[in-house]
Motif scaffolding. Structure first.
Motif, mmCIF file in Angstrom:
data_model
loop_
_atom_site.group_PDB
_atom_site.id
_atom_site.type_symbol
_atom_site.label_atom_id
_atom_site.label_comp_id
_atom_site.label_asym_id
_atom_site.label_seq_id
_atom_site.Cartn_x
_atom_site.Cartn_y
_atom_site.Cartn_z
ATOM 1 N N ASP A 51 0.842 -1.192 0.083
ATOM 2 C CA ASP A 51 0.022 -0.016 -0.010
ATOM 3 C C ASP A 51 0.883 1.172 -0.045
ATOM 4 N N TYR A 52 0.731 2.184 -0.990
ATOM 5 C CA TYR A 52 1.347 3.361 -1.204
ATOM 6 C C TYR A 52 0.582 4.766 -0.553
ATOM 7 N N ASP A 53 -0.430 4.314 -0.412
ATOM 8 C CA ASP A 53 -1.270 5.637 0.002
ATOM 9 C C ASP A 53 -0.774 6.122 1.221
ATOM 10 N N THR A 60 -4.222 2.822 -3.712
ATOM 11 C CA THR A 60 -3.503 1.754 -4.372
ATOM 12 C C THR A 60 -4.423 0.628 -4.728
ATOM 13 N N PHE A 346 0.870 5.251 -12.013
ATOM 14 C CA PHE A 346 1.318 4.870 -10.687
ATOM 15 C C PHE A 346 2.381 6.017 -10.097
ATOM 16 N N TYR A 350 1.662 8.947 -6.862
ATOM 17 C CA TYR A 350 2.365 8.859 -5.626
ATOM 18 C C TYR A 350 3.583 9.872 -5.732
#
Length: 431
Positions: A51-53, A60, A346, A350
């Motif tokens: 998870d990159y949120d 994500t 992506f 981010y």
């Protein structure tokens, strides 16, 4: 890159990226599919992703749902089931699945070498088509090798810089620091003005191995030496953590949460809320801060007396597990996932760095991504984790567990780094 970058400088940049756009364009005509042992019949691939949120949302999962929906529309016999886990948990989740005898088909996590050493992964050239392989940034692709065979596919990259709140700096009358002493004096000035976290130091277990490496590199140290042996308890590393303990932490310049209890996500959130004067950050923090109107400045994390020898670069990794024999289908999905459209979406979501030649050139030429150009420029000279070492996953976990105590009131930089170093050497000798 800068606005007035010369044609020669752009050429050098393109050479770093690994292949020219012409080679990529020619390669794209080859169109070879990934290979594997399973053919025919409907297949459901299990994908585990990180998870990159930065704010704990579901962006994500939404990204992967979009990729999967588009892929499944074009590949009727293949379904993809995606599970997204927090970075604190995702490596452990995959390890547990593998240990239980039910490995995912695809994992996007922080380390791959231990699985490669156990012969659990497909080599990259059995998954990706030739054009997709050729389009990966060469330095990152090379970092995905174990014994000169590629098993890890770089998924996304970043470099790290020292972020500071420009408004708080202006109010305190301080300049961006160029030495450790200037970090200390700026932090003291910020503290005097009531800044909650003069210097946020996240050494909690979410990503303590990153913060650790940045400070090691800033003093000319690092996790390994020039021949790849662990040097965790080197003189330079002990000096760096002694300074952190005695100065930033000892003089109460790191805020109300003890560094060993502070994770990256809440530290970034505090910065985005205007509560942090300085912290080490990666590109995605820019977007988070901008949403709250925080004016951000960035400089390389300095060394004790000036510019550090190296900054830290990070690549996260994609890999395909052999257990279920779905190599062909994994390859088809990854070829699709590494299209420019998906890679750029992506990275843009981010504020991270793409891992392919064509997407990097697009970002480097687009003024809309001007804020990311310093990170792109820092990538060629950055130092990555020793991800090619099969022991790295366990060593990294050990660092996450122990390093926060080093800067605490009863911390012992020499003793704790020595213990971590001995355990790392034992892991290495067991490889």
């Amino acid at each position: 890159m800068s606005d007035n970058e010369s044609g020669g400088e752009r050429a050098v940049h393109r050479r770093f990226l690994g292949v020219t756009a012409t080679v990529v364009a020619l390669g794209m005509t080859v169109g070879l599919a990934g290979c594997g042992s399973s053919d025919g019949g409907d297949v459901t691939l299990k994908l585990v992703a990180a998870d990159y949120d930065p704010e704990g949302g579901d962006s994500t999962k939404q990204y992967w749902d979009g990729v999967v929906t588009a892929f499944e529309a074009k590949n009727k016999g293949i379904k993809v089931d995606v599970s997204v886990y927090d970075w604190k948990d995702v490596d452990r989740k995959v390890a547990e699945m593998v240990e239980a005898g039910d490995a995912p088909d695809i994992a996007q996590i922080g380390a791959y070498a231990d699985y490669a050493a156990e012969d659990k992964l497909y080599p990259v050239d059995e998954l990706l088509s030739i054009p997709v392989q050729a389009n990966l940034l060469a330095p990152l692709a090379e970092a995905g090798e174990v014994s000169r065979v590629s098993y890890g596919i770089p998924f996304v990259a970043s470099t790290r810089l020292l972020f500071y709140n420009q408004t708080l700096f202006d109010q305190a009358g301080v300049e961006p620091p160029k030495t450790w002493d200037e970090i200390e004096s700026a932090a003291k000035a910020l503290k005097q003005r009531g800044v909650k976290y003069p210097f946020a130091l996240p050494l909690g277990n979410e990503e303590a191995q990153a913060e650790t490496m940045m400070w090691m590199l800033s003093n000319g140290g690092g996790y390994t030496d020039s021949v790849g042996s662990y040097t965790i308890d080197s003189v330079q590393n002990i000096e760096a953590f002694s300074w952190l303990k005695d100065t930033l932490v000892g003089e109460k310049l790191t805020g109300p949460v003890a560094p060993g209890k502070l994770d990256r996500k809440p530290a970034f959130a505090a910065f985005a809320n205007g509560e942090v004067g300085m912290l080490n950050g990666h590109p995605s923090l820019l977007q988070q801060a901008a949403r709250n109107g925080v004016k951000v400045g960035m400089v390389p994390l300095p060394g004790p007396n000036g510019k550090a020898r190296s900054s830290m670069g990070v690549a996260d990794w994609m890999m395909g597990f052999k257990q279920h024999g779905h190599g062909r289908q994994i390859g088809e999905f990854l070829d699709f996932a590494y299209s420019d459209e998906n890679v750029l979406e992506f990275a843009d979501e981010y504020d991270l760095l793409p891992v392919t030649v064509s997407a990097s050139e697009t970002m480097g030429a687009d003024p809309a991504h001007k804020e990311l150009w310093p990170f792109l420029e820092a990538l060629p000279g950055s130092t990555l984790y020793p991800v090619g070492k099969t022991s790295w996953a366990k060593v990294s976990e050990n660092i996450k567990k122990q390093i926060g105590s080093v800067v605490g009131p009863n911390g012992d930089p020499t003793g704790t780094l020595g213990a971590i170093g001995r355990e790392a050497a034992a892991q290495e000798n067991a490889e």
